[in-house]
Design a protein around this motif. Sequence first.
Motif, short mmCIF file in Angstrom:
data_model
loop_
_atom_site.label_atom_id
_atom_site.label_comp_id
_atom_site.label_asym_id
_atom_site.label_seq_id
_atom_site.Cartn_x
_atom_site.Cartn_y
_atom_site.Cartn_z
N MET A 10 36.44 98.21 95.59
CA MET A 10 37.49 98.21 94.55
C MET A 10 38.72 97.43 95.00
N TYR A 11 39.53 97.12 94.00
CA TYR A 11 40.87 96.62 94.27
C TYR A 11 41.70 97.86 94.59
N GLY A 12 41.55 98.34 95.83
CA GLY A 12 42.05 99.66 96.20
C GLY A 12 43.54 99.85 95.98
N VAL A 29 36.70 94.57 104.88
CA VAL A 29 36.80 96.02 104.68
C VAL A 29 36.44 96.32 103.22
N ASN A 56 35.65 98.62 100.19
CA ASN A 56 35.73 99.94 99.55
C ASN A 56 35.31 99.88 98.09
N ASP A 105 37.58 93.62 100.32
CA ASP A 105 36.48 93.05 99.54
C ASP A 105 37.02 92.16 98.42
N GLY A 106 38.11 92.63 97.77
CA GLY A 106 38.73 91.79 96.75
C GLY A 106 39.36 90.56 97.38
MG MG Z 1 38.97 96.80 98.37
#
Ligand code: MG
Length: 561
Positions: free
Chosen positions: A472-474, A468, A470, A443-444
């Motif tokens: 957040m900047y996972g 993908v 989630n 997403d980021g």
């Molecule tokens: Mg992410």
Amino acid sequence: MNQTLPSRTGGQILVDCLKVHGVELAFCVPGESYLAVLDALYDAQDHTRLIVCRQEGGAAFMAEAYGKLTGRPGICFVTRGPGATNASIGVHTAYQDSSPMILFIGQVGGDVVEREAFQEVDYRRMFGQMAKWVAQIDRTDRIPEYLSHAFHLAVSGRPGPIVLALPEDMLTSEAVAPQTRRYQRVKPHAGPQDLAEVARLLGSAAKPLVIAGGGDWTAKACADLRAFAESWNVPVACSFRRQDLLDNRHRNYAGEVGIAISPELKKRVREADLILAAGPRLGEMTTGTYTLFDLPRPRQTLVHVHSGADELGRVYQADLLINSGMEEFAAALLSIAPSQNIAWGGWTQTLRQEYLLSLDPVPMPGALNLSEVVSWLRSRLPEDAVITNGAGNFSGWVQRFYQYTGFRTQLAPTNGAMGYGVPAAIAAKIAQPKRTVVCFAGDGDFMMNGQELATAVQYGAGVIFVVVNNGMYGTIRMHQEREYPARVYGTALRNPDFAQLAKAYGAYGAVVEKTLDFAPAFEQAVSAGGPAVLELRIDPDAITTRTSLSAIREKALQPSS
Ligand SMILES: [Mg+2]
Ligand SMILES: Cc1ncc(C[n+]2csc(CCOP(=O)(O)OP(=O)(O)O)c2C)c(N)n1
């Protein structure tokens, strides 16, 4: 002789050079600084197609990806100052990825230079460390000479990016400029003694391992590597984001020596007694931040082959250093054959078995399992499909569970540049429209160049973008929770509705929340015919293929004894 040549503007001379050097595609964001080039491109549409992008970062990534895909310099035109600074990410990527690329920058005119004129930058200083050559063409009549040098340099030795600044008045001036010939690839070769030594070292090895990597490969080089692997029955691993150098379904393919190396392969690399490093720099990602091999002299016998002499002996002291183009080296490898029966058949088989086991889907928190999605794609996608990605933990599932089928079925940045996958996929689809192109983005990651969806729609580039999400900047959240427990900050994302966003661009869009819904959603996206975005909403606890965020959190919060 020159009297018989017509006088042309700098813009025309430059565009005529593009024709001479066989440039079929160029990527740009326009600027008033190089209008004379645009005007010349207007008359050159039959040989050089111009793709107009929405941000120079996207345009530069497209040029880099084109260079990586085809081995021919990717061409990008941007304007001075802000255009050039936006484009710099593509130059850095081309440098670390060893991809041939030429970035042309419109520059302020000679009449105002060095006054900090509007948008003025000295590109030699700005790009000094991240390009093979940075120059400014100050004389209209020398454009062909500069371009010839730029094309030769971009592809020769260790390939990489070239930056050429084009002062506005130089482009509008007229001159008589004789044309050069088309550029050629110039590569060093391995000598017969080098090959004899490789054969001798292999002959006395018990557990040899090839690590293929770097940026100088071609389809022919990969075919020769494969034939060599077969004749010597050696296991072949690939370096970070170079997993497409040997068909992953081949019985000698042993996995990826990169950031997410499997624990089994890590152990085997340490256990090996001969490493034939064909092409990788042996940089941070390939060496587990310089821990995989002893410094400065690895315990294993090391043969290091690289197309740029500068990389040899740089960090690791190899037993044999070979400066060679990869096509030249792989072809030369076919001149040596094992003199006796290979003793390491069991070793090769063990590495292969361990790799195959690592492909089995793994559990994942939530209703959508990425390992199963990627495994499904493995059997669904055509043989020559191209998979692209930028940077983020989401890419771990693709890199582990996808089986790249051969040369340039993978376009991904070794410099870990977020935002790469979207423009790279669009460039691949425009350059080779018959191939299926799937982009995996976080997403980021997606949002860093999502604006190029407009470019995909404008040129009808039917890429399937898998986002993908989630929230957040996972990757950074993972490190944050590990290093600074219970202090989550600056890593959460509130995202747009990606399917709606896609529709607003004129693309197909759908949301997938369960594993079993992926296959029908993918088929719908394919039959939509154009660019399509599939937003995969995953459980944010699913942070890597091997662990969860909650497990990391728990461990970090445990009182240290
Ligand atoms: Mg992410
Ligand atoms: C251009 C750029 N900016 C910042 C980073 C640092 N960085 C690496 S991964 C990452 C987060 C990626 O987030 P996302 O795309 O959502 O993937 P996830 O890790 O959540 O799967 C960041 C910020 C980077 N690698 N590249």
